[in-house]
Design a protein around this motif. Structure first.
Motif, mmCIF file in Angstrom:
data_model
loop_
_atom_site.group_PDB
_atom_site.id
_atom_site.type_symbol
_atom_site.label_atom_id
_atom_site.label_comp_id
_atom_site.label_asym_id
_atom_site.label_seq_id
_atom_site.Cartn_x
_atom_site.Cartn_y
_atom_site.Cartn_z
ATOM 1 N N THR A 27 21.827 -25.199 -70.534
ATOM 2 C CA THR A 27 20.722 -26.054 -70.056
ATOM 3 C C THR A 27 19.304 -25.418 -70.496
ATOM 4 O O THR A 27 19.519 -24.151 -71.037
ATOM 5 C CB THR A 27 20.383 -25.834 -68.314
ATOM 6 O OG1 THR A 27 20.293 -24.733 -68.165
ATOM 7 C CG2 THR A 27 21.789 -26.397 -67.719
ATOM 8 N N ILE A 28 18.174 -25.863 -70.540
ATOM 9 C CA ILE A 28 17.132 -25.382 -70.794
ATOM 10 C C ILE A 28 16.669 -24.144 -70.080
ATOM 11 O O ILE A 28 15.660 -23.264 -70.315
ATOM 12 C CB ILE A 28 15.931 -26.232 -71.289
ATOM 13 C CG1 ILE A 28 15.396 -26.951 -70.139
ATOM 14 C CG2 ILE A 28 16.247 -27.204 -72.582
ATOM 15 C CD1 ILE A 28 13.955 -27.786 -70.530
ATOM 16 N N ASP A 29 17.366 -24.168 -68.820
ATOM 17 C CA ASP A 29 17.062 -22.824 -68.103
ATOM 18 C C ASP A 29 18.176 -21.676 -68.336
ATOM 19 O O ASP A 29 18.254 -20.637 -67.527
ATOM 20 C CB ASP A 29 17.141 -23.413 -66.681
ATOM 21 C CG ASP A 29 16.286 -24.309 -66.267
ATOM 22 O OD1 ASP A 29 15.051 -23.825 -66.575
ATOM 23 O OD2 ASP A 29 16.241 -25.142 -65.535
ATOM 24 N N ASP A 30 18.826 -21.875 -69.436
ATOM 25 C CA ASP A 30 19.679 -20.949 -70.042
ATOM 26 C C ASP A 30 21.196 -20.820 -69.160
ATOM 27 O O ASP A 30 21.640 -19.748 -69.292
ATOM 28 C CB ASP A 30 19.034 -19.565 -70.046
ATOM 29 C CG ASP A 30 19.766 -18.532 -71.067
ATOM 30 O OD1 ASP A 30 20.531 -19.132 -71.735
ATOM 31 O OD2 ASP A 30 19.511 -17.308 -70.996
ATOM 32 N N VAL A 31 21.605 -22.000 -68.638
ATOM 33 C CA VAL A 31 22.833 -21.712 -68.032
ATOM 34 C C VAL A 31 23.832 -22.307 -68.805
ATOM 35 O O VAL A 31 23.644 -23.543 -69.217
ATOM 36 C CB VAL A 31 22.670 -22.739 -66.745
ATOM 37 C CG1 VAL A 31 24.241 -22.570 -65.917
ATOM 38 C CG2 VAL A 31 21.822 -22.203 -65.783
ATOM 39 N N ALA A 32 25.005 -21.578 -69.306
ATOM 40 C CA ALA A 32 25.997 -21.893 -70.363
ATOM 41 C C ALA A 32 26.541 -23.184 -69.727
ATOM 42 O O ALA A 32 26.928 -23.250 -68.534
ATOM 43 C CB ALA A 32 26.828 -20.803 -70.615
ATOM 44 N N LEU A 33 27.024 -24.053 -70.789
ATOM 45 C CA LEU A 33 27.862 -25.295 -70.193
ATOM 46 C C LEU A 33 28.944 -25.487 -70.905
ATOM 47 O O LEU A 33 29.020 -25.302 -72.136
ATOM 48 C CB LEU A 33 26.724 -26.832 -70.320
ATOM 49 C CG LEU A 33 25.631 -26.599 -69.628
ATOM 50 C CD1 LEU A 33 24.724 -27.941 -70.211
ATOM 51 C CD2 LEU A 33 25.909 -26.875 -68.075
ATOM 52 N N THR A 34 30.163 -26.235 -70.494
ATOM 53 C CA THR A 34 31.267 -26.583 -71.216
ATOM 54 C C THR A 34 31.072 -28.212 -71.224
ATOM 55 O O THR A 34 31.094 -28.699 -70.049
ATOM 56 C CB THR A 34 32.635 -26.002 -70.566
ATOM 57 O OG1 THR A 34 32.399 -24.713 -70.152
ATOM 58 C CG2 THR A 34 33.554 -26.364 -71.266
ATOM 59 N N LYS A 35 30.856 -28.736 -72.321
ATOM 60 C CA LYS A 35 30.730 -29.924 -72.573
ATOM 61 C C LYS A 35 32.154 -30.773 -73.092
ATOM 62 O O LYS A 35 32.857 -29.944 -73.718
ATOM 63 C CB LYS A 35 29.736 -30.356 -73.588
ATOM 64 C CG LYS A 35 28.216 -29.714 -73.167
ATOM 65 C CD LYS A 35 27.788 -30.619 -72.147
ATOM 66 C CE LYS A 35 27.224 -31.885 -72.651
ATOM 67 N NZ LYS A 35 26.423 -32.648 -71.678
ATOM 68 N N GLU A 36 32.270 -31.734 -72.484
ATOM 69 C CA GLU A 36 33.532 -32.606 -73.057
ATOM 70 C C GLU A 36 33.251 -33.208 -74.222
ATOM 71 O O GLU A 36 32.253 -33.413 -74.647
ATOM 72 C CB GLU A 36 33.657 -33.670 -71.903
ATOM 73 C CG GLU A 36 35.007 -34.489 -72.279
ATOM 74 C CD GLU A 36 34.904 -35.878 -71.422
ATOM 75 O OE1 GLU A 36 35.519 -36.729 -71.698
ATOM 76 O OE2 GLU A 36 34.153 -36.016 -70.385
ATOM 77 N N VAL A 37 34.527 -32.773 -75.176
ATOM 78 C CA VAL A 37 34.375 -33.571 -76.544
ATOM 79 C C VAL A 37 34.839 -35.005 -76.557
ATOM 80 O O VAL A 37 36.019 -35.010 -76.223
ATOM 81 C CB VAL A 37 35.183 -32.311 -77.411
ATOM 82 C CG1 VAL A 37 35.133 -33.056 -78.876
ATOM 83 C CG2 VAL A 37 34.604 -31.063 -77.500
ATOM 84 N N HIS A 38 33.799 -35.973 -76.979
ATOM 85 C CA HIS A 38 34.630 -37.269 -77.024
ATOM 86 C C HIS A 38 34.963 -37.553 -78.312
ATOM 87 O O HIS A 38 34.644 -37.181 -79.503
ATOM 88 C CB HIS A 38 33.334 -37.996 -76.581
ATOM 89 C CG HIS A 38 32.764 -37.928 -75.198
ATOM 90 N ND1 HIS A 38 33.330 -38.934 -74.262
ATOM 91 C CD2 HIS A 38 32.057 -37.043 -74.653
ATOM 92 C CE1 HIS A 38 32.602 -38.346 -72.999
ATOM 93 N NE2 HIS A 38 31.946 -37.294 -73.316
ATOM 94 N N GLU A 39 35.864 -38.622 -78.292
ATOM 95 C CA GLU A 39 36.501 -39.112 -79.557
ATOM 96 C C GLU A 39 35.615 -40.492 -79.928
ATOM 97 O O GLU A 39 35.716 -41.416 -79.206
ATOM 98 C CB GLU A 39 37.809 -39.427 -79.641
ATOM 99 C CG GLU A 39 38.527 -39.196 -80.827
ATOM 100 C CD GLU A 39 40.118 -38.780 -80.881
ATOM 101 O OE1 GLU A 39 40.763 -39.781 -81.086
ATOM 102 O OE2 GLU A 39 40.454 -37.695 -80.360
ATOM 103 N N LEU A 40 35.222 -40.552 -81.028
ATOM 104 C CA LEU A 40 34.343 -41.936 -81.481
ATOM 105 C C LEU A 40 35.318 -42.811 -82.041
ATOM 106 O O LEU A 40 36.374 -42.485 -82.870
ATOM 107 C CB LEU A 40 33.550 -41.478 -82.497
ATOM 108 C CG LEU A 40 31.980 -40.782 -82.564
ATOM 109 C CD1 LEU A 40 31.553 -40.610 -83.923
ATOM 110 C CD2 LEU A 40 31.217 -41.463 -81.579
#
Ligand code: G6P
Length: 613
Positions: free
Chosen positions: A226-239
């Motif tokens: 986040t722009i507040d520096d909280v690390a994120l695990t994002k889902e990887v999508h398939e196009l």
């Protein structure tokens, strides 16, 4: 609206960026530019299309394996060389490309000038580059990433940003608030783009950034936080998009290709959802909220442009087939009123791109007020499709031509299916009606195909006779009133001829004053229940020597006799008629624009996806 592309890997970045910008050009085409890190920053930019940028790069090749690029639709400052992106900070070490609008840029710029910074351009984007540099160079112990976060805190407005700095030559920084950005994950290479089109040919693995998020991207790694520096695990999508779908496939223009794709796109939209054998409509995306929708006090539809026109068709459909009250709003108006919407209401937003700023804001406003929110979007993974409670994708495939064609018909098909599903669940449509409607709906793709095979030539001939008409009037009634609006919009958008759409009877309250022997009047006379009334309106036009071009059902000798030109199309149920009547209007505007030498796919001043208010 504006396109962003970025690359980091081992390949020739300038070629990848250039190709990516070409694919993104439908989003904006005032000017284009790229910047690469190679020792220092090497850039090339200028007013004009991506093709021109390509020529400039041929003369002055830029070497490097990391860089960012931009194609612009001007908001702040006229489209010229200086205002084109990328924008560099004063030291020339930081480069920024930006989509969106920095609303407080005037005050930020004033403060920066007072503190001694000099500016080259009139853009809001340069302010971001300069602010960033000031924070980075004057705040002790602050890393460049922290400087970005601090700068973003001062920026009011919307952005999709890609940033490079010579101090960090292995990485691209990106951040999003309001303007879409995604990250494509390759093998030892990463791509950045404002939509998937520049990425598809390299990878189908993507991460969509959400508002308030940033990412640091190197060739073999990415960190999203986040722009507040909280690390994120994002889902990887398939196009799911194929490369063919974003190329012209032998057609001279994307628009023509997309018009001719409609038998398939309409069929794709209905696939697995309409069953003519048992009369069932199955819409997985709204199944969980169908009862809530059925019990909604009313449905408010909010959209912009062509999507607003399909919303108007939806109003007729929901009222007729489902007996649900509907209001249709321009999203831009809805969001700034004090809309009376809340629990018990449903807001349905319609958007091809799923990114239109006003439509998104309308959705958020209705959500905040407690309404059920539904979406009809074409782009899978788009912001609107992710933020609505439920929705139905149109599955029309990528639409590249700025003037919307196949997305409109697919949106209307979704509205038909939704209205039928609600009508059935509500008990206002009986099983035999469902059988009749689904059977007829299933025939639409072949009817559209028939129309395209038979009317292309006659429409082309008619277009030749009206190429230089300064005005056009379009008249329709009932389901075809929105089609009249859409026909007029198509002509305006791509041929720059002034055109107006009107409900046929309303013509008497003003536009009739314009009718004389010079005025082409396109009359959509293909709905049975308004046929007699329409004939009276045609008589009124004829009495004033207007030049009548009618769109009519197979055999309608009354209309034919009154018309100077007629285009016959197969008949269908009145409520499905817009899917057929709009086809000749799309072709008419296309051929007129081509005759006039207009750039059909990239009409002046327009953009495909309007991500600013
Ligand atoms: C722009 C496009 C139109 C489109 C409108 C709404 O004006 O040029 O073709 O209808 O935006 O876009 P959306 O993606 O929300 O349907």
């Amino acid at each position: 609206m504006c396109g962003i592309v970025g690359y980091v890997g081992d390949r020739d970045a300038s070629q990848i960026l250039l190709k990516g910008l070409k694919r993104l050009e439908y989003r904006g085409y005032d000017s284009a530019g790229i910047v690469l890190i190679n020792g220092g920053l090497k850039y090339c930019k200028g007013k004009g299309k991506v093709e021109k940028l390509g020529k400039m790069l041929k003369q002055n090749a830029l070497a490097g394996t990391i860089g960012i690029g931009h194609t612009r639709w001007a908001t702040h400052g006229e489209p010229n060389d200086v205002n084109s992106h990328p924008h560099l900070s004063e030291s020339g070490k930081i480069a920024v490309v930006h989509n969106g609008i920095i609303e407080n840029y005037t005050s930020l710029k004033k403060q920066l000038i007072e503190r001694g910074r000099t500016f080259q351009s009139q853009t809001d984007t340069e302010v971001a580059a300069q602010l960033l540099e000031e924070i980075y160079t004057t705040s002790k112990g602050v890393t460049f990433e922290e400087a970005i976060r601090l700068a973003l805190k001062q920026i009011v407005g919307t952005y999709g940003l890609a940033i490079v700095h010579t101090d960090r030559p292995d990485r691209i920084f990106i951040a999003r608030k309001g303007s879409p950005l995604l990250l494509g994950i390759g093998d030892d290479e990463m791509f950045i783009a404002s939509d998937a089109s520049p990425i598809v040919e390299y990878t189908n693995k993507v991460i969509y950034l959400d508002d308030g998020e940033m990412a640091i991207v190197t060739k073999d790694n990415y960190e999203v936080k986040t722009i507040d520096d909280v690390a994120l695990t994002k889902e990887v999508h398939e196009l799911a998009i194929s490369l063919d779908a974003i190329e012209k496939a032998g057609y001279p223009h994307f628009m023509l290709k997309e018009i001719f794709e409609q038998p398939r796109s309409i069929a794709d939209c209905m696939r697995g959802r309409v069953n003519p054998d048992n009369g069932a409509i199955q819409l997985g995306g709204i199944e969980d909220v169908l009862d809530e929708l059925v019990n909604a006090r009313r449905i408010v539809i909010a959209a912009c442009g062509t999507s607003w026109h399909s919303g108007l068709v939806g109003e007729y459909l929901f009222e007729y087939l489902a007996k649900t009250p509907v209001e249709v709003e321009y999203a831009s108006e809805f969001r700034y009123r004090d809309p009376l919407i809340g629990k018990g209401d449903a807001l349905l937003v319609i958007s091809q791109s799923g990114e239109t700023a006003d439509t998104l804001a309308a959705l958020r406003e209705a959500k905040r007020r407690g309404a059920l929110t539904l979406g009809i979007c074409n782009v899978v993974g788009s912001t609107i499709s992710r933020e609505t409670d439920a929705g139905v994708f149109t599955h029309a495939g990528p639409e590249i031509g700025v003037a919307s064609t196949k997305a409109f018909t697919a949106q209307v098909v979704v509205l038909m299916m939704m209205a039928l599903a609600v009508g059935k669940r509500k008990g206002v449509l009986r099983q035999e009606q469902m059988l009749m409607y689904t059977k007829e709906l299933a025939k639409i793709p072949s009817k559209v195909e028939y129309i395209l095979e038979h009317i292309d030539e006659p429409v082309r001939k008619i277009s030749g006779l009206f190429t230089y008409a300064p005005n056009f009037l379009y008249l329709g009634r009932s389901y075809n009133f929105p089609v009249a609006l859409e026909g007029a919009l198509k002509l305006k958008e791509i041929s720059y001829i002034h055109a107006e759409g009107y409900p046929a009877a309303e013509m008497k309250h003003g536009p009739i004053a314009l009718i004389d022997e010079m005025m082409p009047v396109v009359v959509i006379a293909a709905t049975d229940h308004t046929n007699d009334k329409m004939i009276s309106n045609i008589e009124e036009v004829k009495a004033r020597k207007g030049r009548i071009i009618s769109i009519m059902n197979d055999e309608n000798s009354d209309v034919e006799d009154l018309s100077e030109f007629h285009i016959s199309i197969p008949s269908t149920k009145d409520c499905f008629s817009p899917l057929l009547t709009v086809i000749p209007l799309q072709l008419l505007s296309y051929y007129i624009a081509v005759n006039r030498g207009c750039n059909v796919d990239q009409p002046r001043n327009l953009a495909k996806s309007v991500t600013v208010e």
